[in-house]
Design a protein around this motif. Structure first.
Motif, PDB file in Angstrom:
ATOM      1  N   ALA A 110     -60.970 -33.090  -6.653  1.00 44.27           N
ATOM      2  CA  ALA A 110     -62.273 -32.656  -6.131  1.00 44.27           C
ATOM      3  C   ALA A 110     -62.187 -32.386  -4.631  1.00 44.27           C
ATOM      4  O   ALA A 110     -62.775 -31.426  -4.126  1.00 44.27           O
ATOM      5  CB  ALA A 110     -63.343 -33.697  -6.434  1.00 44.27           C
ATOM      6  N   ALA A 111     -61.440 -33.216  -3.911  1.00 39.77           N
ATOM      7  CA  ALA A 111     -61.260 -33.010  -2.473  1.00 39.77           C
ATOM      8  C   ALA A 111     -60.547 -31.685  -2.205  1.00 39.77           C
ATOM      9  O   ALA A 111     -60.957 -30.924  -1.325  1.00 39.77           O
ATOM     10  CB  ALA A 111     -60.480 -34.170  -1.860  1.00 39.77           C
ATOM     11  N   ARG A 112     -59.497 -31.403  -2.973  1.00 40.91           N
ATOM     12  CA  ARG A 112     -58.779 -30.123  -2.806  1.00 40.91           C
ATOM     13  C   ARG A 112     -59.701 -28.937  -3.091  1.00 40.91           C
ATOM     14  O   ARG A 112     -59.682 -27.935  -2.373  1.00 40.91           O
ATOM     15  CB  ARG A 112     -57.555 -30.075  -3.710  1.00 40.91           C
ATOM     16  N   LYS A 113     -60.509 -29.051  -4.126  1.00 46.52           N
ATOM     17  CA  LYS A 113     -61.447 -27.980  -4.474  1.00 46.52           C
ATOM     18  C   LYS A 113     -62.432 -27.742  -3.327  1.00 46.52           C
ATOM     19  O   LYS A 113     -62.710 -26.599  -2.967  1.00 46.52           O
ATOM     20  CB  LYS A 113     -62.196 -28.342  -5.755  1.00 46.52           C
ATOM     21  N   ALA A 114     -62.951 -28.823  -2.757  1.00 49.04           N
ATOM     22  CA  ALA A 114     -63.889 -28.703  -1.639  1.00 49.04           C
ATOM     23  C   ALA A 114     -63.205 -28.065  -0.427  1.00 49.04           C
ATOM     24  O   ALA A 114     -63.756 -27.154   0.204  1.00 49.04           O
ATOM     25  CB  ALA A 114     -64.449 -30.073  -1.279  1.00 49.04           C
ATOM     26  N   GLU A 115     -62.009 -28.511  -0.115  1.00 50.83           N
ATOM     27  CA  GLU A 115     -61.270 -27.962   1.025  1.00 50.83           C
ATOM     28  C   GLU A 115     -60.960 -26.485   0.810  1.00 50.83           C
ATOM     29  O   GLU A 115     -61.081 -25.683   1.745  1.00 50.83           O
ATOM     30  CB  GLU A 115     -59.981 -28.745   1.246  1.00 50.83           C
ATOM     31  N   LYS A 116     -60.580 -26.131  -0.394  1.00 53.40           N
ATOM     32  CA  LYS A 116     -60.262 -24.727  -0.698  1.00 53.40           C
ATOM     33  C   LYS A 116     -61.485 -23.836  -0.478  1.00 53.40           C
ATOM     34  O   LYS A 116     -61.364 -22.676  -0.099  1.00 53.40           O
ATOM     35  CB  LYS A 116     -59.769 -24.608  -2.143  1.00 53.40           C
ATOM     36  N   ALA A 117     -62.684 -24.398  -0.696  1.00 58.80           N
ATOM     37  CA  ALA A 117     -63.931 -23.658  -0.492  1.00 58.80           C
ATOM     38  C   ALA A 117     -64.398 -23.703   0.964  1.00 58.80           C
ATOM     39  O   ALA A 117     -65.450 -23.165   1.296  1.00 58.80           O
ATOM     40  CB  ALA A 117     -65.014 -24.207  -1.410  1.00 58.80           C
ATOM     41  N   GLY A 118     -63.640 -24.377   1.834  1.00 60.60           N
ATOM     42  CA  GLY A 118     -63.960 -24.395   3.255  1.00 60.60           C
ATOM     43  C   GLY A 118     -64.707 -25.621   3.752  1.00 60.60           C
ATOM     44  O   GLY A 118     -65.088 -25.679   4.919  1.00 60.60           O
ATOM     45  N   LEU A 119     -64.920 -26.612   2.897  1.00 56.47           N
ATOM     46  CA  LEU A 119     -65.598 -27.832   3.318  1.00 56.47           C
ATOM     47  C   LEU A 119     -64.602 -28.779   3.988  1.00 56.47           C
ATOM     48  O   LEU A 119     -63.441 -28.835   3.596  1.00 56.47           O
ATOM     49  CB  LEU A 119     -66.226 -28.563   2.127  1.00 56.47           C
ATOM     50  N   GLN A 120     -65.086 -29.513   4.983  1.00 54.08           N
ATOM     51  CA  GLN A 120     -64.305 -30.601   5.535  1.00 54.08           C
ATOM     52  C   GLN A 120     -64.562 -31.825   4.662  1.00 54.08           C
ATOM     53  O   GLN A 120     -65.702 -32.094   4.291  1.00 54.08           O
ATOM     54  CB  GLN A 120     -64.712 -30.893   6.977  1.00 54.08           C
TER      55      GLN A 120
END
Length: 136
Positions: A110-120
């Motif tokens: 889930a963290a990788r998915k968020a980061e890939k979408a540009g979230l910190q």
């Protein structure tokens, strides 16, 4: 990789004005309730998110992130790690900049998915502990 650097965490906390707390509880002994109260005392606008409640600590409680309808700077997650995929999807949909997984909330995918979408992403950290340590 989730953020571990104190300067970056401090920058996130300094820039934030509105924090949505997903998994908020009205029960006085729950960590989420105490953290809502702490964040409010520290001047943040806090938006509780939990479909089981209509109000928490005097604030309107929303069933999910997509129903809030106003900008959110940080999504603070108090949910089982298995439940965070949907929260990440909602955070991406409402264009949140930062997602914070509380202590014990660890979901690398889930963290990788968020980061890939540009979230910190800050993961396995208590927002109140980091705030009191870095912002006081």
């Amino acid at each position: 990789m989730p953020i571990e650097d104190d300067k970056k965490i401090k920058d996130i906390l300094s820039a934030a004005k509105t924090i949505a707390v997903v998994g908020a509880s009205n029960k006085p002994l729950r960590d989420s309730r105490r953290i809502i109260q702490y964040l409010k005392r520290e001047g943040y606008v806090v938006i509780p998110v939990n479909p089981a409640y209509t109000e928490i600590d005097g604030e309107k409680c929303y069933p999910n992130l997509t129903s809030i309808g106003k900008p959110i700077d940080i999504v603070d997650v108090f949910r089982n790690p298995d439940a965070v995929d949907e929260i990440v999807e909602e955070a991406i949909a409402v264009k949140v900049k930062n997602i914070w997984f509380q202590l014990g909330v660890v979901n690398a995918a889930a963290a990788r998915k968020a980061e890939k979408a540009g979230l910190q992403v800050v993961m396995d950290h208590c927002i109140a502990i980091d705030h009191s340590r870095l912002m006081q």
